[in-house]
Design a protein around this motif. Sequence first.
Motif, short mmCIF file in Angstrom:
data_model
loop_
_atom_site.label_atom_id
_atom_site.label_comp_id
_atom_site.label_asym_id
_atom_site.label_seq_id
_atom_site.Cartn_x
_atom_site.Cartn_y
_atom_site.Cartn_z
N ILE A 226 0.83 -1.20 0.00
CA ILE A 226 0.00 0.00 0.00
C ILE A 226 0.87 1.26 0.00
CG2 ILE A 226 -1.69 1.31 1.34
CD1 ILE A 226 -2.86 -1.33 2.28
N PHE A 227 2.01 1.21 0.72
CA PHE A 227 2.92 2.35 0.73
C PHE A 227 3.48 2.61 -0.67
CE2 PHE A 227 7.18 4.17 1.24
CZ PHE A 227 6.87 5.32 1.93
N GLU A 228 3.86 1.54 -1.38
CA GLU A 228 4.39 1.69 -2.74
C GLU A 228 3.30 2.21 -3.69
OE1 GLU A 228 5.90 -2.12 -3.72
OE2 GLU A 228 7.62 -1.99 -2.35
N GLU A 229 2.07 1.70 -3.55
CA GLU A 229 0.98 2.19 -4.38
C GLU A 229 0.69 3.66 -4.10
OE1 GLU A 229 -2.24 -0.37 -3.51
OE2 GLU A 229 -1.37 -2.12 -4.53
N THR A 230 0.70 4.04 -2.81
CA THR A 230 0.46 5.44 -2.46
C THR A 230 1.57 6.33 -2.99
OG1 THR A 230 -0.63 4.67 -0.44
CG2 THR A 230 -0.03 7.00 -0.53
N CYS A 231 2.81 5.88 -2.92
CA CYS A 231 3.93 6.66 -3.47
C CYS A 231 3.77 6.84 -4.98
CB CYS A 231 5.25 5.96 -3.16
SG CYS A 231 5.79 6.11 -1.45
N CYS A 232 3.36 5.78 -5.67
CA CYS A 232 3.15 5.89 -7.12
C CYS A 232 2.04 6.89 -7.44
CB CYS A 232 2.82 4.51 -7.70
SG CYS A 232 4.19 3.35 -7.70
N GLU A 233 0.94 6.82 -6.69
CA GLU A 233 -0.17 7.74 -6.92
C GLU A 233 0.24 9.18 -6.61
OE1 GLU A 233 -3.98 8.90 -8.06
OE2 GLU A 233 -2.88 7.01 -8.32
N HIS A 234 0.96 9.39 -5.51
CA HIS A 234 1.42 10.73 -5.18
C HIS A 234 2.40 11.23 -6.23
CE1 HIS A 234 3.72 13.88 -3.09
NE2 HIS A 234 2.61 14.08 -2.39
N SER A 235 3.29 10.35 -6.71
CA SER A 235 4.25 10.76 -7.75
C SER A 235 3.52 11.16 -9.03
CB SER A 235 5.22 9.62 -8.02
OG SER A 235 5.94 9.28 -6.86
N ARG A 236 2.47 10.42 -9.37
CA ARG A 236 1.71 10.75 -10.58
C ARG A 236 1.05 12.11 -10.45
NH1 ARG A 236 -3.12 10.86 -12.80
NH2 ARG A 236 -4.10 10.55 -10.77
N LEU A 237 0.40 12.36 -9.30
CA LEU A 237 -0.25 13.65 -9.09
C LEU A 237 0.76 14.78 -9.01
CD1 LEU A 237 -2.87 12.54 -6.41
CD2 LEU A 237 -3.31 13.04 -8.82
N PHE A 238 1.90 14.51 -8.37
CA PHE A 238 2.95 15.52 -8.26
C PHE A 238 3.51 15.87 -9.64
CE2 PHE A 238 7.06 16.63 -5.76
CZ PHE A 238 6.74 17.98 -5.86
N ALA A 239 3.74 14.84 -10.46
CA ALA A 239 4.25 15.07 -11.82
C ALA A 239 3.22 15.83 -12.66
CB ALA A 239 4.59 13.73 -12.47
N ASP A 273 -5.81 18.76 -3.17
CA ASP A 273 -6.32 18.11 -1.96
C ASP A 273 -5.73 16.72 -1.79
OD1 ASP A 273 -7.84 20.34 -1.47
OD2 ASP A 273 -9.63 19.57 -2.48
N LEU A 274 -5.59 16.00 -2.91
CA LEU A 274 -5.04 14.65 -2.80
C LEU A 274 -3.56 14.67 -2.43
CD1 LEU A 274 -6.73 12.99 -5.92
CD2 LEU A 274 -7.26 12.55 -3.52
N LEU A 275 -2.87 15.72 -2.80
CA LEU A 275 -1.46 15.83 -2.44
C LEU A 275 -1.28 16.20 -0.96
CD1 LEU A 275 -0.06 17.69 -5.57
CD2 LEU A 275 0.49 15.38 -4.86
N HIS A 276 -2.35 16.61 -0.28
CA HIS A 276 -2.32 16.94 1.14
C HIS A 276 -1.28 18.01 1.44
CE1 HIS A 276 -5.03 13.64 1.95
NE2 HIS A 276 -4.23 12.83 1.30
N GLY A 277 -1.09 18.93 0.52
CA GLY A 277 -0.15 20.02 0.76
C GLY A 277 1.31 19.65 0.58
N ILE A 278 1.58 18.42 0.21
CA ILE A 278 2.98 17.98 0.03
C ILE A 278 3.35 18.24 -1.42
CG2 ILE A 278 4.61 16.09 0.34
CD1 ILE A 278 2.45 14.74 2.07
N THR A 279 3.78 19.45 -1.70
CA THR A 279 4.03 19.85 -3.09
C THR A 279 5.45 20.34 -3.30
OG1 THR A 279 3.20 22.06 -2.56
CG2 THR A 279 1.62 20.49 -3.44
N ASP A 280 6.34 19.97 -2.38
CA ASP A 280 7.73 20.41 -2.49
C ASP A 280 8.65 19.20 -2.38
OD1 ASP A 280 10.32 21.52 -0.73
OD2 ASP A 280 9.66 22.83 -2.34
N GLN A 281 9.74 19.22 -3.12
CA GLN A 281 10.65 18.08 -3.12
C GLN A 281 11.25 17.84 -1.75
OE1 GLN A 281 13.81 18.44 -5.96
NE2 GLN A 281 14.73 16.46 -5.44
N ASP A 282 11.61 18.89 -1.04
CA ASP A 282 12.18 18.72 0.30
C ASP A 282 11.16 18.11 1.26
OD1 ASP A 282 14.56 19.79 -0.55
OD2 ASP A 282 14.00 21.85 0.00
N GLN A 283 9.88 18.50 1.11
CA GLN A 283 8.84 17.91 1.96
C GLN A 283 8.71 16.41 1.70
OE1 GLN A 283 5.43 20.25 0.88
NE2 GLN A 283 5.69 21.67 2.59
#
Length: 298
Positions: A226-239, A273-283
């Motif tokens: 689930i962590f890997e899937e969440t990372c993939c989804e966050h990476s997709r939205l971030f990209a 909203d899905l990114l939960h405010g995590i929109t910076d590389q350092d974050q």
Amino acid sequence: MDRFKMIFQYFQSNSESVMNGICGLLALASVKMYTTFEFSCPCLPHYNMAYGLGIMFIPAFALFLCGLILNRQSLVMLEEWKRPLGRRKKDLAIIRYMCSSIIQRAMVAPVVWIIVALLDGKCLICAFSSSVDPEKFVGFENISTLQVQQLLAKVSCKDDELMRNNTSRKAVSRYLRCWSQALGWSILLILIIAAFLARWLRPCFNQTTLLQARHWSNYIDIEQKIFEETCCEHSRLFAHKCILHFFKSMRQEIQLHSFNLSKEGGGAEEEEDLLHGITDQDQVNKLLKMWYYEKPPL
């Protein structure tokens, strides 16, 4: 497409069944490889044992490594064993359970290879033909010790001119094949008895510890997925957000191509909203570091 997605999700959620299937396929592959393999004993006194035992154990070791590589829980177990303690304690019982489960599955194909090799007998005949006592067989009288060793080393070579019509070769071959098959059937019988006892005597012991270890080993595996899937989804939205920001200067051309900007803006807000405010590389790097070093307690 939906059916393939459902099948993929089923295999993801049933990793234990998938691993059992992979172990069965490796076992079948080991039998197929042995039957198609052309065994050619060197028929030399100093090389027969190395070749025969090498053919018996080196492919078995390679199959064992393949079983470890293909088992996803191998990496999960190593990560759980090596991870920092952080805020979540580590339970050695879970690691031992995962290790025993991984080794049991990885040993299926090597054991099948060794048993098939013993039942066939060629490896043992090649390896130990030079070690038999020549006094037990007729046909080796009035021959020097060096010649006896050379003849015994050529027991596996049916096409050799010296051994083609030699009755002693057949006797030594039958003798070693009998020992090889007896050893193979004995190992198979021991494994069946051990599996029978493990299957039927397990309910006689306390199952609490086993159930706990099995539950939490499954939890660790699923949590990692689930962590890997969440990372993939966050990476997709971030990209996606980065790409939209890059093409911000091209809004005029996008309008000319009749794109719905209001809908695009709503989608961007939803992604925010899905990114939960995590929109910076350092974050992101900080959160990943925190996940590795300080996993939250259960």
